[in-house]
Design an enzyme around this catalytic site. Structure first.
Site, PDB file in Angstrom:
ATOM      1  N   GLY A  18       0.821  -1.207   0.000  1.00  0.00           N
ATOM      2  CA  GLY A  18       0.000   0.000   0.000  1.00  0.00           C
ATOM      3  C   GLY A  18       0.852   1.253   0.000  1.00  0.00           C
ATOM      4  N   ARG A  79       0.695  -5.464  -7.082  1.00  0.00           N
ATOM      5  CA  ARG A  79       0.813  -6.816  -6.535  1.00  0.00           C
ATOM      6  C   ARG A  79       1.493  -7.720  -7.560  1.00  0.00           C
ATOM      7  NH1 ARG A  79      -1.781  -7.459  -1.894  1.00  0.00           N
ATOM      8  NH2 ARG A  79      -3.456  -6.037  -1.318  1.00  0.00           N
ATOM      9  N   ASP A 110       5.388  -5.180   6.095  1.00  0.00           N
ATOM     10  CA  ASP A 110       5.884  -6.516   6.401  1.00  0.00           C
ATOM     11  C   ASP A 110       5.819  -7.470   5.208  1.00  0.00           C
ATOM     12  OD1 ASP A 110       3.130  -6.672   6.446  1.00  0.00           O
ATOM     13  OD2 ASP A 110       3.006  -7.688   8.382  1.00  0.00           O
ATOM     14  N   THR A 133       4.336   2.362   6.015  1.00  0.00           N
ATOM     15  CA  THR A 133       2.959   1.879   6.064  1.00  0.00           C
ATOM     16  C   THR A 133       2.180   2.769   7.009  1.00  0.00           C
ATOM     17  OG1 THR A 133       1.520   0.110   6.882  1.00  0.00           O
ATOM     18  CG2 THR A 133       3.743   0.152   7.746  1.00  0.00           C
ATOM     19  N   ASP A 135      -0.200   1.998   8.773  1.00  0.00           N
ATOM     20  CA  ASP A 135      -0.675   1.252   9.944  1.00  0.00           C
ATOM     21  C   ASP A 135       0.264   1.358  11.146  1.00  0.00           C
ATOM     22  OD1 ASP A 135      -2.987   0.368   8.687  1.00  0.00           O
ATOM     23  OD2 ASP A 135      -2.025  -1.427   7.900  1.00  0.00           O
ATOM     24  N   ASP A 137       2.632  -0.555  12.134  1.00  0.00           N
ATOM     25  CA  ASP A 137       2.649  -1.830  12.855  1.00  0.00           C
ATOM     26  C   ASP A 137       3.962  -2.603  12.748  1.00  0.00           C
ATOM     27  OD1 ASP A 137       2.418  -2.395  10.174  1.00  0.00           O
ATOM     28  OD2 ASP A 137       0.728  -3.768  10.368  1.00  0.00           O
ATOM     29  N   ARG A 179      -6.620  -2.599   9.802  1.00  0.00           N
ATOM     30  CA  ARG A 179      -7.210  -3.932   9.730  1.00  0.00           C
ATOM     31  C   ARG A 179      -6.731  -4.813  10.886  1.00  0.00           C
ATOM     32  NH1 ARG A 179      -5.946  -5.307   4.596  1.00  0.00           N
ATOM     33  NH2 ARG A 179      -4.018  -6.313   5.219  1.00  0.00           N
TER      34      ARG A 179
END
Length: 329
Positions: A18, A79, A110, A133, A135, A137, A179
């Site tokens: 992303g 992708r 990741d 990212t 996120d 994370d 998510r």
């Protein structure tokens, strides 16, 4: 994590997964830091898809002029199912050899790092990861590139929603990205003064959610905001609304899903500086002989983390902030 001295003369750089604001700033830093070290750079378009399908472009300092303020990624992202296969990664390695590329810098999350780690182990290719990212994370860095920008985009939208919620005395369920992790939901809920935040890290008790909202309404708080991470176990804001609407039928309840607006836009100053630091650091650690590592910033100091560690688990949310959010309701 290799530390043998490597004579790196040509680097490849790609963005994958992303997009996140600040990726262009990281690309710029890689290219310009490489130029300072007499290292050539090839940009690889469309991530691992372009790595397999020979989408290599020579880059120089002029290639990255006037991009630091732009969202998205000039190298694009895509992708690649083929890269999941050994034959696909073999093609990728052959293309790197074809262009005389000594090392690869990958900018992403990741999934991106997992692919890079496999490529390095199978074909002895020097790789360094830059965490990007929204996120936030990835372990091994306090923040990932794009997180601060996404946070501020979400907060700006929620502030505007708060205005209309107050004007019409409405209850808004606002869904933000996240998510698997609730970093955006938690920090935007604190910064916006939201009455409630629902996170993937905490089990959601629908009865307790209803009780808390009823308590707020008893206090004559006719407008309220609930921030919901998309990965919350209720299934997001739409599913949550379905589960509680009968108990609040007399109130005007609305759902607002912020979605991909959080990915776009100009990166914040904080993200531009972080991306610039990490892009330059990636070139530095490659020149020092490191491979299969990720560069990050912890307590304002650069840190190297092995890719196998970075992809082994998600970063944990700060539970002190969860406690603070509950105090400030």
């Amino acid at each position: 994590m290799s530390t043998d001295i490597v004579n790196v003369k040509t680097i490849g750089v790609l963005t994958s997964g992303g997009d996140s604001p600040g990726m262009n700033a990281a690309i710029r830093a890689v290219v310009r830091a490489s130029a300072q070290n007499d290292v050539s750079v090839y940009g690889i378009k469309h991530g691992y898809y372009g790595l397999i399908n020979d989408e290599f472009i020579k880059m120089d300092t002029h290639s990255v002029s006037n991009i630091i303020q732009r969202g998205g990624t000039i190298l694009k992202s895509a992708r690649s199912d083929e890269f999941y296969t050994e034959s696909g990664r073999k093609k990728a390695a052959e293309n790197l050899e074809k262009y005389g590329i000594d090392a690869l810098i990958v900018i992403g999350g990741d999934g991106t790092f997992t692919g890079a780690n496999k490529l390095s182990k199978e074909h002895n290719i020097n790789v360094v990861g830059i965490p990007a990212t929204i996120d936030n994370d990835i372990i091994g860095t306090d923040e990932t590139i794009g997180y601060d920008s996404a946070l501020n985009t979400a907060l700006d939208a929620i502030d505007k929603i708060r205005d209309t919620a107050d004007a019409h005395e409405r209850m808004f369920l606002v869904e933000v990205m996240g998510r698997d992790t609730g970093f955006i939901a938690l920090e935007t809920s604190i910064a916006s003064g939201a009455e409630l935040a629902l996170l993937p890290e905490e089990l959601t008790n629908i009865k307790e959610v209803k009780r808390q909202l009823h308590e707020m309404l008893k206090q004559q708080r006719r407008s309220s905001l609930v921030v919901v991470a998309e990965g919350d176990e209720t299934g997001g804001a739409v599913k949550l609304a379905e589960k509680i609407k009968d108990d609040f039928a007399q109130y005007d309840m609305r759902v607002c899903i912020l979605g991909h607006i959080q990915r776009g836009g100009s990166p914040t100053a904080r993200d531009r500086v972080l991306a610039s630091r990490l892009g330059a650091a990636a070139v530095k650690v490659l020149k020092e002989g490191h491979s299969e590592v990720m560069v990050g910033v912890v307590n304002n100091a650069l840190k190297i983390t092995p890719l196998r560690v970075a992809i082994s688990k998600k970063k944990e949310i700060d539970h002190r902030l969860i406690d603070l959010a509950k105090v400030l309701r």
